[in-house]
Enzyme design. Structure first.
Site, short mmCIF file in Angstrom:
data_model
loop_
_atom_site.label_atom_id
_atom_site.label_comp_id
_atom_site.label_asym_id
_atom_site.label_seq_id
_atom_site.Cartn_x
_atom_site.Cartn_y
_atom_site.Cartn_z
N ASP A 109 -2.16 -1.74 10.37
CA ASP A 109 -2.38 -1.72 8.92
C ASP A 109 -3.02 -3.02 8.40
O ASP A 109 -3.40 -3.09 7.23
CB ASP A 109 -1.05 -1.55 8.16
CG ASP A 109 -0.52 -0.12 8.25
OD1 ASP A 109 -1.30 0.78 8.64
OD2 ASP A 109 0.66 0.09 7.93
N LYS A 164 0.85 -1.22 0.00
CA LYS A 164 0.00 0.00 0.00
C LYS A 164 0.87 1.24 0.00
O LYS A 164 2.05 1.20 0.39
CB LYS A 164 -0.96 0.02 1.21
CG LYS A 164 -0.27 0.10 2.59
CD LYS A 164 0.01 1.51 3.08
CE LYS A 164 0.81 1.52 4.37
NZ LYS A 164 1.77 2.54 4.57
P1 ATP Z 1 4.38 -0.27 7.67
O1 ATP Z 1 4.20 0.51 6.41
O2 ATP Z 1 3.21 -1.15 8.05
O3 ATP Z 1 4.92 0.54 8.82
P2 ATP Z 1 6.85 -1.19 6.59
O4 ATP Z 1 6.56 -1.30 5.13
O5 ATP Z 1 7.54 0.05 7.02
O6 ATP Z 1 5.51 -1.37 7.40
P3 ATP Z 1 7.64 -3.93 6.80
O7 ATP Z 1 8.15 -4.33 5.46
O8 ATP Z 1 6.30 -4.43 7.19
O9 ATP Z 1 7.73 -2.36 7.02
O10 ATP Z 1 8.75 -4.39 7.85
C1 ATP Z 1 8.90 -3.83 9.13
C2 ATP Z 1 9.59 -4.87 10.01
O11 ATP Z 1 8.67 -5.94 10.23
C3 ATP Z 1 10.79 -5.52 9.34
O12 ATP Z 1 11.98 -4.85 9.66
C4 ATP Z 1 10.77 -6.93 9.88
O13 ATP Z 1 11.65 -7.09 10.97
C5 ATP Z 1 9.35 -7.16 10.41
N1 ATP Z 1 8.58 -8.21 9.68
C6 ATP Z 1 7.79 -9.13 10.27
N2 ATP Z 1 7.19 -9.90 9.35
C7 ATP Z 1 7.60 -9.48 8.15
C8 ATP Z 1 7.31 -9.90 6.82
N3 ATP Z 1 6.48 -10.93 6.56
N4 ATP Z 1 7.88 -9.22 5.81
C9 ATP Z 1 8.70 -8.17 6.08
N5 ATP Z 1 9.02 -7.76 7.31
C10 ATP Z 1 8.48 -8.39 8.35
#
Ligand code: ATP
Length: 282
Positions: free
Chosen positions: A134, A9
């Site tokens: 989210d 997203k």
């Molecule tokens: P958001 O936009 O919801 O804040 P994000 O895009 O910034 O999320 P994610 O890619 O969801 O970040 O990753 C954040 C942290 O979540 C990662 O550093 C990792 O340690 C943890 N994590 C747990 N499960 C997963 C997964 N399936 N894929 C990626 N990261 C994951």
């Protein structure tokens, strides 16, 4: 074996309305699903959950939102089924694109089917809200205004097919640090939600591009001035607007369609360690 897609997203808008009595920030944000997705496949196993993923930045064990989703489902239904879950990771990690939340949502959907649990969409959303703010949006998808911690959703007319260029620089922005800094220095630019909702309803891409705004943008740019450079590069390359997604560090540019997004991406001159992806709104 069955499959589920976990879509990324972006935030077309993101505002912080204040601090709640429980210590969380009250958000107002318009979220938009992208076509960019991870792919999860599920196979039955006698017991236990094994996650197979060879991406170096994705946690392999119990911290993964996929494993946490499986644990929530077994606790909620009192069953002891097992599964092997394979994750093909395409969404940049820790990027502000909700990749982990999307995987958690896809795991809830996939295991509900694999194990024949028969849980309703409403039950999955309540479980999802316990996984992360989210996750309810990732279960619903489309275009939605979200309030609360991001889990109170108001669906908006869909915006499929707009071109999106994603640029992720090779550093992270800690969400906790971004909130702390926001509390100290305030944020900006603040979105005009009424105008954005009117633009979304008319699918007026130019107005949507002009109205993109995220209060974390100045905060993230004060930590990493490169964020301003990326935004400038996306605007100069011909996007209709550009903004930070979530708390970053990904900056996205909006285009009329995917072909224009590809042209914009081709014009960008950014350091080679930056990830540039072209996708569309879903
Ligand atoms: P958001 O936009 O919801 O804040 P994000 O895009 O910034 O999320 P994610 O890619 O969801 O970040 O990753 C954040 C942290 O979540 C990662 O550093 C990792 O340690 C943890 N994590 C747990 N499960 C997963 C997964 N399936 N894929 C990626 N990261 C994951």
């Amino acid at each position: 074996m069955l499959e589920e897609l976990a879509h990324a997203k972006i935030n077309l808008t993101l505002d912080i309305l204040g601090l709640r009595s429980d210590g969380y920030h009250e958000l107002e944000t318009i979220m938009q699903t992208l076509r960019l997705h991870d792919r999860l496949s599920f196979s039955a196993a006698p017991q236990g959950i094994s996650l197979v993923c060879d991406h170096p930045e994705v946690p392999a064990g119990e911290d993964n939102l996929i494993c946490r989703a499986a644990k929530l489902l077994t606790a909620y239904t009192g069953n002891n089924y097992g599964a092997v879950i394979r994750l093909q990771k395409n969404i940049p990690v820790a990027a502000g694109l909700a990749g982990g939340s999307a995987d958690g949502a896809a795991a809830l959907r996939g295991l509900n089917r694999l194990w024949g649990l028969g849980l309703s969409a409403g039950e999955l959303v309540s479980l999802g809200a316990r996984l992360g703010a989210d996750v309810p949006f990732c279960l619903a998808g489309g275009t939605a205004l979200a309030r609360g911690k991001g889990e109170v959703l108001y669906p908006l007319p869909g915006l499929g097919g707009l071109g999106v260029v994603l640029v992720k620089p090779p550093f992270g922005v800690s969400t906790a640090r971004a909130y702390r800094l926001y509390d100290q220095m305030g944020g900006g630019p603040r979105p005009d939600h009424q105008a954005m909702m009117a633009a979304v309803a008319k699918k007026d891409v130019r107005a949507i591009g002009r109205l993109l705004a995220n209060v974390f943008e100045n905060v993230a740019a004060s930590l990493h001035p490169e964020i301003r450079e990326i935004k400038k590069a996306l605007l100069e390359a011909g996007t209709l607007g550009a903004s930070l997604s979530g708390s970053g560090p990904t900056v996205f540019g909006l285009c009329t369609n995917v072909d224009q997004a590809k042209e914009v991406a081709g014009r960008l001159r950014l350091p080679p360690e930056y990830t540039v992806l072209v996708t569309a709104t879903g």
